[in-house]
Design an enzyme around this catalytic site. Sequence first.
Site, PDB file in Angstrom:
ATOM      1  N   SER A   9     -17.669 -32.639  19.911  1.00  0.00           N
ATOM      2  CA  SER A   9     -16.654 -33.685  20.053  1.00  0.00           C
ATOM      3  C   SER A   9     -14.869 -32.646  20.154  1.00  0.00           C
ATOM      4  CB  SER A   9     -16.419 -34.317  18.779  1.00  0.00           C
ATOM      5  OG  SER A   9     -16.667 -33.846  17.798  1.00  0.00           O
ATOM      6  N   ALA A  12     -13.150 -30.398  24.684  1.00  0.00           N
ATOM      7  CA  ALA A  12     -13.519 -29.906  26.194  1.00  0.00           C
ATOM      8  C   ALA A  12     -14.672 -30.857  26.110  1.00  0.00           C
ATOM      9  CB  ALA A  12     -14.468 -28.217  25.606  1.00  0.00           C
ATOM     10  N   THR A  40      -9.025 -28.623  18.672  1.00  0.00           N
ATOM     11  CA  THR A  40      -8.551 -28.976  19.274  1.00  0.00           C
ATOM     12  C   THR A  40      -7.429 -29.558  18.423  1.00  0.00           C
ATOM     13  OG1 THR A  40     -10.016 -29.159  20.746  1.00  0.00           O
ATOM     14  CG2 THR A  40      -8.125 -30.392  20.898  1.00  0.00           C
ATOM     15  N   ALA A  43      -4.825 -27.652  17.024  1.00  0.00           N
ATOM     16  CA  ALA A  43      -3.815 -26.554  17.721  1.00  0.00           C
ATOM     17  C   ALA A  43      -2.313 -26.961  17.849  1.00  0.00           C
ATOM     18  CB  ALA A  43      -4.036 -26.583  19.058  1.00  0.00           C
ATOM     19  N   GLN A  44      -1.931 -26.086  17.347  1.00  0.00           N
ATOM     20  CA  GLN A  44      -0.255 -26.690  16.686  1.00  0.00           C
ATOM     21  C   GLN A  44       1.050 -26.513  18.142  1.00  0.00           C
ATOM     22  OE1 GLN A  44       0.685 -26.579  11.849  1.00  0.00           O
ATOM     23  NE2 GLN A  44      -0.192 -24.632  13.411  1.00  0.00           N
ATOM     24  N   GLY A  45       0.848 -25.268  18.519  1.00  0.00           N
ATOM     25  CA  GLY A  45       1.956 -24.480  19.599  1.00  0.00           C
ATOM     26  C   GLY A  45       2.331 -25.220  20.326  1.00  0.00           C
ATOM     27  N   ARG A 265      -0.657 -11.698  22.284  1.00  0.00           N
ATOM     28  CA  ARG A 265      -0.647 -12.213  21.199  1.00  0.00           C
ATOM     29  C   ARG A 265      -1.434 -10.533  20.540  1.00  0.00           C
ATOM     30  NH1 ARG A 265      -3.723 -17.568  20.283  1.00  0.00           N
ATOM     31  NH2 ARG A 265      -1.757 -18.462  19.609  1.00  0.00           N
ATOM     32  N   GLU A 357     -13.604 -23.332  24.473  1.00  0.00           N
ATOM     33  CA  GLU A 357     -13.900 -21.336  23.685  1.00  0.00           C
ATOM     34  C   GLU A 357     -15.254 -21.372  23.714  1.00  0.00           C
ATOM     35  OE1 GLU A 357     -13.178 -19.926  19.388  1.00  0.00           O
ATOM     36  OE2 GLU A 357     -12.062 -22.039  19.684  1.00  0.00           O
TER      37      GLU A 357
END
Length: 389
Positions: A9, A12, A40, A43-45, A265, A357
């Site tokens: 959930s 994706a 999901t 995920a901040q950026g 990264r 992922e």
Amino acid sequence: MPGVLVIGSGGAGLAAAIAAHDAGADVTLATKLGVASCNTAKAQGGIQAAVAADDSIDTHFDDVMRSSHDTADPVLARTLVEHGPETIAWLEQLGVAFTREGDGALRVARCGGATRRRLLQVGDQTGLAIAGALRAAVGERDIEVLDHAPLVELGPGHAVLERGGERIALQPEAIVLAAGGRCKRVAAELGELSTNGDGATGEVCDLAVAAGCEERDHDSLQRHPTGAAWPEPMAGYAVPETTRAYGALLVNAEGERFVDELAPRDVVAEAIIRECAEGRGLTTPDGRPAVHLDCRPVDPADADTSFPYMLRRYRKAGIDPLAEPVPVYPVLHYQNGGLVIDAHGATTVPGIWAAGEITGGVHGRNRMMGNSLLDVCVFGRRAGAAAAG
């Protein structure tokens, strides 16, 4: 009997369920924990897409391949970037309110590994906004949702869930696996910190491999370069890379810069680890290695717009990142490797698709920030549509 069974959930899985339903399939979505439990939302950026006037699909593609050290599957990488702009439009239609400039243009920032400004944000809670919009869209459709129902058996046209002590055997026409990675499990095995939620344990990928799905880059895990190392309540928090996009610097114990803050990264993470290993780092009060992330060069207006949540968290813990440097160190963050898929999300086993992922190849062995949110939307939609036939 569901025509399409979606496992997971997160972004994706939600995108796959929406796309499969809209393609005419009878859809069931099953998830191990609560339906809102996913990486999901953490995920901040931001999310990357070539929407700026000085950017292009080709430039985004070149950045992906260069950042992956040419280990990404070119077909998958091209598919990812080509669908970037339309994905942003789709998300906006679903209600995601990306940050805009005063003239109404989408606000974009440059992120690590990128040669153009293409990172779109909803403050520093972009993933939360996207996950919320996708969940709302699922809720508006006739999609059966089974929460707290982990997958325990898998094969083509065969899936068994376990819910409330009972086993639920299903024979779906198609299965989409979107259950994320295994970073939480690996972190526990290694005694390291992880940015991931408790559900990131990877057993669905294990079941898929046992069912015959091919896997690639199994050993490739990514560390977020700037995991909070102190104060203790912040340990493992992923300090948004947008801090560096807007001017934050990485410095050692002597106050010296030692890396290009906007390098890919893996380059930044390896530089931090090396700086500490060679004695130029600092040690937190609880004995952890670290370097300093100095956000003092950031314009306070940019900070308030682009990472307000990060500022609130630190200030609540007694530190103002705009007034003093904060200790950071790489932290386990993302599974780069995973199931082999084609451009439509099909695995090597007929009847089983995958997205997000849990898959490998889209990012190669080093993912650029902002491409994971794009990945879950692009390949989630493509896998769902393909599974619906």
